[in-house]
Design an enzyme around this catalytic site. Structure first.
Site, PDB file in Angstrom:
ATOM      1  CB  ALA A  95      -0.882  -0.017   1.234  1.00  0.00           C
ATOM      2  N   GLY A 146       0.448  -5.033   1.074  1.00  0.00           N
ATOM      3  CA  GLY A 146      -0.840  -5.046   0.359  1.00  0.00           C
ATOM      4  C   GLY A 146      -0.727  -5.631  -1.040  1.00  0.00           C
ATOM      5  CD  GLU A 152      -2.357  -7.587   3.305  1.00  0.00           C
ATOM      6  OE1 GLU A 152      -2.087  -6.422   2.950  1.00  0.00           O
ATOM      7  OE2 GLU A 152      -2.866  -7.855   4.401  1.00  0.00           O
ATOM      8  CD  GLU A 199       2.109  -5.423   5.560  1.00  0.00           C
ATOM      9  OE1 GLU A 199       3.022  -6.280   5.665  1.00  0.00           O
ATOM     10  OE2 GLU A 199       1.205  -5.494   4.715  1.00  0.00           O
TER      11      GLU A 199
END
Ligand code: CAA
Length: 254
Positions: A61, A104, A107, A127
């Site tokens: 992200a 992300g 993911e 993260e």
């Protein structure tokens, strides 16, 4: 910059393109992915979807965009609703990963049914080093795919896996030479696209629904119901009679 979809026969190819930030996923890209999913859902001729980022799949992200979020802002930034729509696409999906698939980005690959990566790919959940944890399915889907211990190691250390290690633990289905990732994904997609969409849909639905169920007995009963229901389809009759008549089936996707 953008996420767009193109079609090659019955295969939809979704491309992530933000090379200057290693395909880091910001809100705009996720909204574009959402729009691509809606378009693919409306196209009944699509039998397989490839999700691809050239050079890098996605380095996570967009940290700059979320760094100053408060908890409410972070909720608005969350990617899970769109990733869940990816999971729920009725046809098989393949993540074709080159370079980094982090946070992300990984993911998003976990929201696909199958994963192919290049031999230099790096897959991980960094993260924890940012003072957070994966928040778009990582803590939920990774343990189900590779087991709790391996998922915890990835999430607690933040260390990336090599492509070879990712294949060894079942995080990816296949590793191919760098540069061959999209071709390999397309070969797999074309193989899938020769099958009956009606059968693919029921198979995917049964697998996903079964994984959500805690009772194996109930899951097997659900599978049996779905299986017998397929004998109402044109494609079941065509598939079996083609075998008996020693010819290739010609599926009608119904
Ligand atoms: N967000 C925003 N920008 C990013 C980014 C990210 N996740 N990843 C890379 N970029 C940007 C860099 O800021 C840099 O931009 P500038 O040229 O403007 O400085 C550009 O992409 C190139 O990156 P690097 O110079 O860092 O490239 P590198 O080859 O030295 O390192 C890397 C590559 C190891 C992937 C490194 O970029 C990195 O660590 N990126 C962050 C990875 C990460 O932590 N991802 C998780 C994000 S949080 C998340 O995903 C939460 C969630 O669960 C939804």
């Amino acid at each position: 910059m953008g996420i767009s979809v193109r079609y090659e026969g019955a295969v939809a190819v979704v491309s992530i393109h933000r090379p200057e930030a290693l395909n880091a996923l910001n809100r705009e890209l996720i909204d574009q992915l959402d729009a691509c999913i809606s378009e693919i859902e409306s196209r009944k001729e699509v039998k397989c979807v490839i999700l691809h980022g050239s050079k890098n799949f996605a380095a996570g992200a967009d940290i700059a965009q979320m760094a100053d979020c408060d908890p409410e802002g972070a909720k608005a930034f969350a990617f899970s609703p769109v990733y869940n729509r990816m999971v729920q696409l009725p046809v098989p999906t393949i993540a074709a990963m080159e370079g980094y698939a982090l946070g992300g980005g990984l993911e998003l690959a976990l929201a696909c049914d199958l994963r192919i990566c290049g031999e230099s790919a790096k897959l991980g959940f960094p993260e924890i080093g940012l003072g957070i944890m994966p928040g778009a399915g990582g803590t939920i889907r990774a343990p189900r795919l590779i087991g709790g211990a391996k998922a915890m190691e990835m999430i607690f250390t933040g260390s990336s896996l090599s492509a070879a290690d990712a294949e060894r633990i079942g995080l990816v289905n296949r590793v191919v030479s760098d540069g061959d990732v999209l071709t390999a994904a397309m070969e797999m997609a074309m193989k899938i696209a020769k099958k009956s969409r009606a059968a693919l849909e029921v198979a995917k639905h049964s697998i996903l629904a079964g994984m959500e169920m805690t009772s194996v007995t109930e899951a097997v009963a659900m599978e049996a119901e779905n299986w017998s229901g397929m004998f109402a389809t044109y494609d079941q009759k065509e598939g079996m009679h083609a075998f008996l008549e020693k010819r290739k089936p010609s599926f009608a996707d119904r």
